[in-house]
Design a protein around this motif. Structure first.
Motif, PDB file in Angstrom:
ATOM      1  N   PHE A  26       5.748   1.249 -41.842  1.00 26.48           N
ATOM      2  CA  PHE A  26       5.625   0.147 -41.513  1.00 26.48           C
ATOM      3  C   PHE A  26       5.057  -0.767 -41.949  1.00 26.48           C
ATOM      4  O   PHE A  26       4.930  -1.960 -42.607  1.00 26.48           O
ATOM      5  N   GLU A  27       3.552   0.000 -42.670  1.00 25.67           N
ATOM      6  CA  GLU A  27       2.824  -0.464 -42.737  1.00 25.67           C
ATOM      7  C   GLU A  27       2.786  -0.520 -44.813  1.00 25.67           C
ATOM      8  O   GLU A  27       2.819  -1.629 -45.058  1.00 25.67           O
ATOM      9  N   CYS A  28       4.483  -0.036 -44.828  1.00 24.33           N
ATOM     10  CA  CYS A  28       4.486  -0.218 -46.514  1.00 24.33           C
ATOM     11  C   CYS A  28       5.557  -1.757 -46.581  1.00 24.33           C
ATOM     12  O   CYS A  28       5.627  -2.392 -46.955  1.00 24.33           O
ATOM     13  N   LEU A  29       6.321  -2.669 -45.238  1.00 23.97           N
ATOM     14  CA  LEU A  29       6.979  -3.493 -44.725  1.00 23.97           C
ATOM     15  C   LEU A  29       6.074  -4.080 -44.744  1.00 23.97           C
ATOM     16  O   LEU A  29       6.221  -5.467 -45.138  1.00 23.97           O
ATOM     17  N   PHE A  30       4.897  -4.197 -43.891  1.00 23.77           N
ATOM     18  CA  PHE A  30       3.775  -5.235 -43.984  1.00 23.77           C
ATOM     19  C   PHE A  30       2.891  -5.786 -45.728  1.00 23.77           C
ATOM     20  O   PHE A  30       3.492  -6.997 -45.835  1.00 23.77           O
ATOM     21  N   HIS A  31       2.652  -4.749 -46.487  1.00 30.58           N
ATOM     22  CA  HIS A  31       2.614  -5.145 -47.127  1.00 30.58           C
ATOM     23  C   HIS A  31       3.374  -5.820 -48.228  1.00 30.58           C
ATOM     24  O   HIS A  31       3.356  -7.036 -49.213  1.00 30.58           O
ATOM     25  N   ARG A  32       4.513  -5.462 -48.232  1.00 32.44           N
ATOM     26  CA  ARG A  32       5.469  -6.008 -49.331  1.00 32.44           C
ATOM     27  C   ARG A  32       6.352  -7.405 -48.771  1.00 32.44           C
ATOM     28  O   ARG A  32       6.265  -7.968 -49.705  1.00 32.44           O
ATOM     29  N   ILE A  54       1.432 -17.034 -37.429  1.00 29.86           N
ATOM     30  CA  ILE A  54       3.001 -17.070 -37.105  1.00 29.86           C
ATOM     31  C   ILE A  54       3.293 -15.952 -38.292  1.00 29.86           C
ATOM     32  O   ILE A  54       4.127 -14.779 -37.478  1.00 29.86           O
ATOM     33  N   ALA A  55       3.120 -16.137 -39.238  1.00 29.42           N
ATOM     34  CA  ALA A  55       3.231 -14.545 -39.838  1.00 29.42           C
ATOM     35  C   ALA A  55       2.607 -13.684 -39.284  1.00 29.42           C
ATOM     36  O   ALA A  55       3.195 -12.241 -38.649  1.00 29.42           O
ATOM     37  N   GLN A  56       1.729 -12.981 -38.991  1.00 29.27           N
ATOM     38  CA  GLN A  56       0.975 -12.013 -38.023  1.00 29.27           C
ATOM     39  C   GLN A  56       2.090 -12.002 -37.167  1.00 29.27           C
ATOM     40  O   GLN A  56       3.000 -10.362 -36.298  1.00 29.27           O
ATOM     41  N   ASN A  57       2.350 -12.859 -36.093  1.00 27.41           N
ATOM     42  CA  ASN A  57       2.577 -12.659 -34.980  1.00 27.41           C
ATOM     43  C   ASN A  57       4.246 -12.483 -34.897  1.00 27.41           C
ATOM     44  O   ASN A  57       4.972 -11.689 -34.072  1.00 27.41           O
ATOM     45  N   THR A  58       5.258 -13.053 -35.908  1.00 29.06           N
ATOM     46  CA  THR A  58       5.870 -11.847 -36.872  1.00 29.06           C
ATOM     47  C   THR A  58       6.271 -10.254 -37.065  1.00 29.06           C
ATOM     48  O   THR A  58       7.277  -9.862 -36.897  1.00 29.06           O
ATOM     49  N   PHE A  59       4.834  -9.996 -37.571  1.00 33.59           N
ATOM     50  CA  PHE A  59       5.257  -8.685 -37.728  1.00 33.59           C
ATOM     51  C   PHE A  59       4.732  -7.917 -35.963  1.00 33.59           C
ATOM     52  O   PHE A  59       5.163  -7.097 -36.031  1.00 33.59           O
ATOM     53  N   VAL A  60       3.980  -8.489 -35.547  1.00 34.14           N
ATOM     54  CA  VAL A  60       3.847  -7.883 -33.559  1.00 34.14           C
ATOM     55  C   VAL A  60       5.196  -7.661 -33.454  1.00 34.14           C
ATOM     56  O   VAL A  60       6.014  -6.409 -32.679  1.00 34.14           O
ATOM     57  N   LYS A  61       6.073  -8.754 -32.702  1.00 34.92           N
ATOM     58  CA  LYS A  61       6.636  -8.738 -33.120  1.00 34.92           C
ATOM     59  C   LYS A  61       8.335  -8.208 -33.877  1.00 34.92           C
ATOM     60  O   LYS A  61       9.271  -7.065 -32.789  1.00 34.92           O
ATOM     61  N   LEU A  62       8.424  -8.078 -35.463  1.00 32.09           N
ATOM     62  CA  LEU A  62       8.727  -6.427 -35.767  1.00 32.09           C
ATOM     63  C   LEU A  62       8.585  -5.301 -34.825  1.00 32.09           C
ATOM     64  O   LEU A  62       9.424  -3.906 -35.190  1.00 32.09           O
ATOM     65  N   TRP A  63       7.017  -4.498 -35.196  1.00 30.39           N
ATOM     66  CA  TRP A  63       6.928  -3.570 -34.339  1.00 30.39           C
ATOM     67  C   TRP A  63       7.360  -2.992 -33.600  1.00 30.39           C
ATOM     68  O   TRP A  63       7.523  -1.994 -32.935  1.00 30.39           O
ATOM     69  N   LEU A  64       6.800  -4.234 -32.628  1.00 26.10           N
ATOM     70  CA  LEU A  64       7.335  -4.475 -30.591  1.00 26.10           C
ATOM     71  C   LEU A  64       8.916  -4.539 -30.659  1.00 26.10           C
ATOM     72  O   LEU A  64       9.237  -3.804 -30.149  1.00 26.10           O
ATOM     73  N   ASN A  65      10.001  -4.614 -31.634  1.00 25.75           N
ATOM     74  CA  ASN A  65      10.896  -4.775 -31.225  1.00 25.75           C
ATOM     75  C   ASN A  65      11.670  -3.631 -32.856  1.00 25.75           C
ATOM     76  O   ASN A  65      12.699  -3.570 -32.642  1.00 25.75           O
ATOM     77  N   ARG A  66      11.113  -2.792 -33.021  1.00 25.28           N
ATOM     78  CA  ARG A  66      11.351  -1.517 -34.479  1.00 25.28           C
ATOM     79  C   ARG A  66      12.439  -1.061 -33.380  1.00 25.28           C
ATOM     80  O   ARG A  66      13.027  -0.310 -34.337  1.00 25.28           O
ATOM     81  N   PHE A  67      12.270  -0.654 -32.560  1.00 26.02           N
ATOM     82  CA  PHE A  67      13.437   0.227 -31.914  1.00 26.02           C
ATOM     83  C   PHE A  67      15.053  -0.437 -31.872  1.00 26.02           C
ATOM     84  O   PHE A  67      15.891   0.391 -31.538  1.00 26.02           O
ATOM     85  N   SER A  68      15.226  -1.738 -31.983  1.00 26.74           N
ATOM     86  CA  SER A  68      16.347  -2.774 -31.523  1.00 26.74           C
ATOM     87  C   SER A  68      16.573  -2.977 -32.941  1.00 26.74           C
ATOM     88  O   SER A  68      17.619  -3.401 -33.105  1.00 26.74           O
ATOM     89  N   LEU A  69      16.143  -2.451 -33.883  1.00 23.83           N
ATOM     90  CA  LEU A  69      16.991  -2.567 -35.518  1.00 23.83           C
ATOM     91  C   LEU A  69      18.032  -1.969 -35.506  1.00 23.83           C
ATOM     92  O   LEU A  69      17.690  -0.523 -34.945  1.00 23.83           O
ATOM     93  N   GLN A  70      18.865  -2.380 -35.911  1.00 28.30           N
ATOM     94  CA  GLN A  70      20.029  -1.236 -35.989  1.00 28.30           C
ATOM     95  C   GLN A  70      19.929  -0.914 -38.326  1.00 28.30           C
ATOM     96  O   GLN A  70      19.534  -1.202 -38.993  1.00 28.30           O
ATOM     97  N   GLN A  71      20.504   0.682 -37.184  1.00 30.60           N
ATOM     98  CA  GLN A  71      20.695   1.030 -38.596  1.00 30.60           C
ATOM     99  C   GLN A  71      21.493   0.373 -40.294  1.00 30.60           C
ATOM    100  O   GLN A  71      22.546   0.230 -39.751  1.00 30.60           O
ATOM    101  N   GLY A  72      19.990   0.409 -41.575  1.00 35.18           N
ATOM    102  CA  GLY A  72      20.672   0.024 -42.783  1.00 35.18           C
ATOM    103  C   GLY A  72      20.422  -1.639 -42.198  1.00 35.18           C
ATOM    104  O   GLY A  72      21.290  -2.393 -43.562  1.00 35.18           O
ATOM    105  N   ASP A 116      -7.510  -7.090 -42.239  1.00 37.00           N
ATOM    106  CA  ASP A 116      -6.199  -7.580 -41.455  1.00 37.00           C
ATOM    107  C   ASP A 116      -4.969  -6.967 -40.999  1.00 37.00           C
ATOM    108  O   ASP A 116      -4.760  -7.108 -39.655  1.00 37.00           O
ATOM    109  N   TRP A 117      -5.053  -5.577 -41.437  1.00 35.72           N
ATOM    110  CA  TRP A 117      -3.902  -4.795 -40.782  1.00 35.72           C
ATOM    111  C   TRP A 117      -4.777  -3.923 -39.512  1.00 35.72           C
ATOM    112  O   TRP A 117      -4.024  -3.801 -38.836  1.00 35.72           O
TER     113      TRP A 117
END
Length: 182
Positions: A26-32, A54-72, A116-117
């Motif tokens: 996740f840290e790698c995705l954040f920095h990338r 907004i950008a930080q909130n976007t990553f908060v949502k990514l983290w909170l919704n990480r389990f709903s990411l589809q494989q690939g 920031d992280w």
């Protein structure tokens, strides 16, 4: 070398992030992607401070919704959609009209650093705890609205409620979250 290869593929990073066992992923995705998301949002909202929120909130949502990411699933596309929706929600809210003109179109873009992280991780856990503390129906409605991107009408139909009731629950959830964060 194997470590570098593990983090070079975005889809693998998304899979590792979704599984929740590799926080470095996740840290790698954040920095990338943080600079890309920040610049994209700045182009939409025309304000660095708001864009950072907004950008930080976007990553908060990514983290909170990480389990709903589809494989690939493409993380880049997912982040673009999330950040676009967050920007549109901000612009629709009318808050953009309350920003002094001197703050519009500023050009300072900061790269995320360790502070920031750490702030992001701390804020993310506080937000999650505060969401979990909401009353069950309010929490469910808020999650459907903000994290599943369902419209108020869709939520109302799904839960057999009036649209006004859904709107009121979202309003109260946001009020509760703002109060608990202050």
């Amino acid at each position: 070398m194997g470590q570098d290869n593990k983090y070079s593929d975005d889809r693998l990073l998304a899979d590792l992030c979704r599984e929740g066992v590799d926080k470095e992923a996740f840290e790698c995705l954040f920095h990338r992607y943080y600079p890309m998301v920040l610049n994209f949002v700045k182009g939409l909202v025309k304000n660095s401070a708001v864009a950072e929120d907004i950008a930080q909130n976007t990553f908060v949502k990514l983290w909170l919704n990480r389990f709903s990411l589809q494989q690939g699933q493409s993380v880049k596309n997912y982040l673009c959609v999330l950040s676009r929706n967050e920007s549109i929600n901000f612009l629709r809210s009318g808050k953009a009209r309350n920003i002094p003109m001197s703050l519009h179109n500023d050009s300072c873009v900061q790269n995320p650093n360790i502070e920031d992280w750490m702030s992001f991780v701390e804020t993310s856990s506080i937000i999650r705890a505060n969401i979990e503390a909401l009353p069950p129906q309010r929490k469910a409605i808020f999650m459907m609205s903000r994290y599943e991107h369902m419209s108020n009408m869709e939520i109302a139909v799904k839960l057999n409620l009036s649209v006004r009731t859904v709107e009121k629950h979202i309003e109260l959830a946001l009020k509760d979250l703002r109060h608990s964060m202050s």
